[in-house]
Design a protein around this motif. Structure first.
Motif, PDB file in Angstrom:
ATOM      1  N   VAL A 205      16.046  -1.089   3.498  1.00 42.18           N
ATOM      2  CA  VAL A 205      15.418  -2.194   4.212  1.00 42.18           C
ATOM      3  C   VAL A 205      14.042  -2.466   3.615  1.00 42.18           C
ATOM      4  N   PRO A 206      13.588  -3.706   3.677  1.00 43.30           N
ATOM      5  CA  PRO A 206      12.183  -3.959   3.333  1.00 43.30           C
ATOM      6  C   PRO A 206      11.305  -3.172   4.302  1.00 43.30           C
ATOM      7  N   GLY A 207      10.294  -2.536   3.782  1.00 40.01           N
ATOM      8  CA  GLY A 207       9.429  -1.719   4.636  1.00 40.01           C
ATOM      9  C   GLY A 207       9.126  -0.389   4.001  1.00 40.01           C
ATOM     10  N   GLY A 208       8.403  -0.407   2.900  1.00 41.86           N
ATOM     11  CA  GLY A 208       7.976   0.817   2.239  1.00 41.86           C
ATOM     12  C   GLY A 208       6.503   1.044   2.479  1.00 41.86           C
ATOM     13  N   ALA A 209       5.810   1.515   1.456  1.00 41.13           N
ATOM     14  CA  ALA A 209       4.392   1.824   1.590  1.00 41.13           C
ATOM     15  C   ALA A 209       3.542   0.572   1.785  1.00 41.13           C
ATOM     16  N   SER A 210       3.962  -0.552   1.195  1.00 34.58           N
ATOM     17  CA  SER A 210       3.112  -1.747   1.232  1.00 34.58           C
ATOM     18  C   SER A 210       2.906  -2.272   2.643  1.00 34.58           C
ATOM     19  N   GLN A 211       3.911  -2.108   3.512  1.00 37.88           N
ATOM     20  CA  GLN A 211       3.726  -2.611   4.876  1.00 37.88           C
ATOM     21  C   GLN A 211       2.615  -1.842   5.597  1.00 37.88           C
ATOM     22  N   ILE A 212       2.459  -0.565   5.235  1.00 38.65           N
ATOM     23  CA  ILE A 212       1.381   0.231   5.829  1.00 38.65           C
ATOM     24  C   ILE A 212       0.033  -0.239   5.287  1.00 38.65           C
ATOM     25  N   TYR A 213      -0.036  -0.470   3.980  1.00 44.22           N
ATOM     26  CA  TYR A 213      -1.288  -0.923   3.381  1.00 44.22           C
ATOM     27  C   TYR A 213      -1.695  -2.289   3.944  1.00 44.22           C
ATOM     28  N   GLN A 214      -0.722  -3.157   4.132  1.00 45.53           N
ATOM     29  CA  GLN A 214      -1.027  -4.473   4.680  1.00 45.53           C
ATOM     30  C   GLN A 214      -1.505  -4.368   6.127  1.00 45.53           C
ATOM     31  N   ARG A 215      -0.905  -3.454   6.886  1.00 50.21           N
ATOM     32  CA  ARG A 215      -1.337  -3.227   8.262  1.00 50.21           C
ATOM     33  C   ARG A 215      -2.769  -2.681   8.290  1.00 50.21           C
ATOM     34  N   ILE A 216      -3.070  -1.725   7.407  1.00 50.00           N
ATOM     35  CA  ILE A 216      -4.420  -1.163   7.320  1.00 50.00           C
ATOM     36  C   ILE A 216      -5.425  -2.251   6.957  1.00 50.00           C
ATOM     37  N   ALA A 217      -5.055  -3.107   6.007  1.00 53.92           N
ATOM     38  CA  ALA A 217      -5.942  -4.204   5.613  1.00 53.92           C
ATOM     39  C   ALA A 217      -6.242  -5.111   6.806  1.00 53.92           C
ATOM     40  N   GLY A 218      -5.226  -5.388   7.608  1.00 55.61           N
ATOM     41  CA  GLY A 218      -5.422  -6.226   8.786  1.00 55.61           C
ATOM     42  C   GLY A 218      -6.327  -5.580   9.816  1.00 55.61           C
ATOM     43  N   LEU A 219      -6.191  -4.269   9.988  1.00 53.43           N
ATOM     44  CA  LEU A 219      -7.035  -3.553  10.952  1.00 53.43           C
ATOM     45  C   LEU A 219      -8.493  -3.499  10.486  1.00 53.43           C
ATOM     46  N   ILE A 220      -8.689  -3.269   9.178  1.00 54.18           N
ATOM     47  CA  ILE A 220     -10.056  -3.267   8.646  1.00 54.18           C
ATOM     48  C   ILE A 220     -10.675  -4.652   8.800  1.00 54.18           C
ATOM     49  N   ALA A 221      -9.895  -5.681   8.516  1.00 56.70           N
ATOM     50  CA  ALA A 221     -10.399  -7.056   8.656  1.00 56.70           C
ATOM     51  C   ALA A 221     -10.821  -7.334  10.096  1.00 56.70           C
ATOM     52  N   ARG A 222     -10.047  -6.820  11.038  1.00 56.94           N
ATOM     53  CA  ARG A 222     -10.398  -6.996  12.454  1.00 56.94           C
ATOM     54  C   ARG A 222     -11.734  -6.336  12.777  1.00 56.94           C
ATOM     55  N   ASP A 223     -11.922  -5.115  12.271  1.00 55.42           N
ATOM     56  CA  ASP A 223     -13.141  -4.370  12.583  1.00 55.42           C
ATOM     57  C   ASP A 223     -14.362  -4.873  11.815  1.00 55.42           C
ATOM     58  N   GLU A 226     -14.098  -9.551   8.257  1.00 54.97           N
ATOM     59  CA  GLU A 226     -13.945 -10.136   6.921  1.00 54.97           C
ATOM     60  C   GLU A 226     -12.503  -9.953   6.461  1.00 54.97           C
ATOM     61  N   GLN A 227     -11.978 -10.955   5.769  1.00 56.40           N
ATOM     62  CA  GLN A 227     -10.631 -10.832   5.227  1.00 56.40           C
ATOM     63  C   GLN A 227     -10.586  -9.727   4.170  1.00 56.40           C
ATOM     64  N   VAL A 228      -9.506  -8.949   4.167  1.00 60.19           N
ATOM     65  CA  VAL A 228      -9.327  -7.859   3.203  1.00 60.19           C
ATOM     66  C   VAL A 228      -8.100  -8.182   2.352  1.00 60.19           C
ATOM     67  N   ASP A 229      -8.335  -8.452   1.069  1.00 63.60           N
ATOM     68  CA  ASP A 229      -7.245  -8.770   0.140  1.00 63.60           C
ATOM     69  C   ASP A 229      -6.908  -7.602  -0.792  1.00 63.60           C
ATOM     70  N   ASP A 230      -7.706  -6.538  -0.741  1.00 63.14           N
ATOM     71  CA  ASP A 230      -7.600  -5.469  -1.741  1.00 63.14           C
ATOM     72  C   ASP A 230      -6.519  -4.441  -1.407  1.00 63.14           C
ATOM     73  N   PHE A 245     -13.860   1.740  -0.303  1.00 62.71           N
ATOM     74  CA  PHE A 245     -15.193   1.134  -0.422  1.00 62.71           C
ATOM     75  C   PHE A 245     -15.092  -0.359  -0.143  1.00 62.71           C
ATOM     76  N   PHE A 246     -15.883  -0.830   0.822  1.00 62.13           N
ATOM     77  CA  PHE A 246     -15.808  -2.234   1.232  1.00 62.13           C
ATOM     78  C   PHE A 246     -17.199  -2.709   1.631  1.00 62.13           C
ATOM     79  N   TYR A 247     -17.743  -3.652   0.878  1.00 65.64           N
ATOM     80  CA  TYR A 247     -19.069  -4.203   1.160  1.00 65.64           C
ATOM     81  C   TYR A 247     -20.120  -3.110   1.404  1.00 65.64           C
ATOM     82  N   GLY A 248     -20.197  -2.168   0.458  1.00 66.61           N
ATOM     83  CA  GLY A 248     -21.241  -1.161   0.517  1.00 66.61           C
ATOM     84  C   GLY A 248     -20.976   0.012   1.436  1.00 66.61           C
ATOM     85  N   ARG A 249     -19.794   0.066   2.073  1.00 68.13           N
ATOM     86  CA  ARG A 249     -19.489   1.163   2.991  1.00 68.13           C
ATOM     87  C   ARG A 249     -18.247   1.903   2.542  1.00 68.13           C
TER      88      ARG A 249
END
Length: 336
Positions: A205-223, A226-230, A245-249
């Motif tokens: 099924v679709p749903g490997g490691a990338s879905q986790i990375y995309q979820r993490i990116a969304g959570l970081i963006a929420r906190d 800022e949008q997280v594309d990396d 590392f994101f904007y100096g942190r």
């Protein structure tokens, strides 16, 4: 350079390849599965006496130049890194460019048998197309490469073959094993009795490691607001167990990983529904670049079954494909 067998696992996350070196040892290589368009001008050459040269190559597919290799950039403006996450990835020019990169960096120019893998759920759909496209004389802008025959196998088969080398007495005809290959974009599983695949209990099924990375990116963006594309840098930080590392942190990704567990549980539950309770299975063989992310959920799902995480799981399929190809060549020569 001529080689009897060349094995390539062109994954959504990384491209891995293996062949038998002249010394008899297995040679391997790996680079990110990123194929951005090559720059129209190479400014880096002006600083060649100061700056270290990047290990990349320009690959031409249908008159379009792509850049691939170990030092391909992990970041790009607005996230356009050249990653392809589509179900028909095997038919894409990105796939062809990555395969060509593996051939270039290995130095092989003539291959008796090229072994490729596809996710279980679309093997039958794209197998014939891969055999047709990559057999014969190939030219990707770096000189001709001759491929006499292409063999396409289900991706988890490579890990099954590799695991059997360490426990040969446990892989008889009546011995069942479940191979779970956690890739970048898909999670595939292969239920095997000996080396015979049970089609009804093998899938992906679709749903490997990338879905986790995309979820993490969304959570970081929420906190961070800022949008997280990396996504590629999140992948690298997770593999190296380093902060992001994101904007100096420096951001600790562990709490975000924990918040992403429901995505893993959903994939594992779908697999459970397909394979059943595994009362007669000797082991679950876990491989793929995302194996570490899924290991705890798989152990919880099958608590009474031996779980084996293959050493260097990212390269497991490529090394197993090589063994499949070498056995096939040896058999043909005996019968020839």
């Amino acid at each position: 350079m001529k080689t009897p067998v060349f094995a390539v696992d062109v994954g959504y996350g990384n491209t891995k390849y293996a062949w038998r070196a002249a010394s008899g040892t297995i040679a391997t290589g790996m680079f990110p599965s990123l194929a951005p368009l090559a720059a129209s001008r190479a400014l880096s050459t002006y600083g060649e006496h100061v700056l270290a040269a990047r290990k990349v190559v320009s690959i031409t597919i249908d008159r379009i130049d792509y850049e691939v290799g170990p030092d391909v950039s992990l970041t790009a403006a607005y996230g356009n890194t050249g990653r392809a996450l589509t179900d028909d990835f095997g038919l894409s020019d990105n796939y062809a460019a990555l395969l060509a990169g593996a051939l270039h960096f290995s130095g092989v120019t003539r291959i008796e048998r090229l072994v490729l893998g596809l996710p279980v759920h679309n093997l039958k759909r794209y197998e014939a197309a891969l055999k047709e496209r990559f057999c014969g004389t190939l030219d990707f802008g770096q000189g001709n490469i001759t491929v006499e025959k292409v063999v396409v196998v289900p991706q988890p088969l490579g890990s099954l073959i590799l695991a059997s080398a360490n426990r040969q007495n446990e892989f008889g005809r009546d011995s069942a094993h479940l191979v779970v290959d956690v890739g970048y974009f898909t999670t595939d599983w292969l239920y095997a009795n000996g080396f015979s695949m049970d089609d009804r209990r093998s899938d992906g099924v679709p749903g490997g490691a990338s879905q986790i990375y995309q979820r993490i990116a969304g959570l970081i963006a929420r906190d961070e607001g800022e949008q997280v594309d990396d996504i590629e840098r999140i992948d690298k930080a997770m593999r190296e167990r380093a902060p992001f590392f994101f904007y100096g942190r420096n951001i600790d990704l562990a709490p975000y990983l924990e918040q992403s567990r429901p995505l893993v549980a959903r994939v594992v539950k779908e697999m459970q529904n397909n394979v059943g309770r595994l009362t007669n299975v000797r082991s679950v063989i876990l491989s793929g670049g995302g194996a570490a992310l899924y290991a705890s959920e798989i152990r919880a799902a099958f608590p009474r079954v031996l779980i084996e995480v293959i050493d260097s799981p990212c390269l497991a399929n490529a090394r197993g494909f090589l063994a499949v190809g070498e056995a096939s060549v040896a058999r043909d020569r005996r019968n020839g």
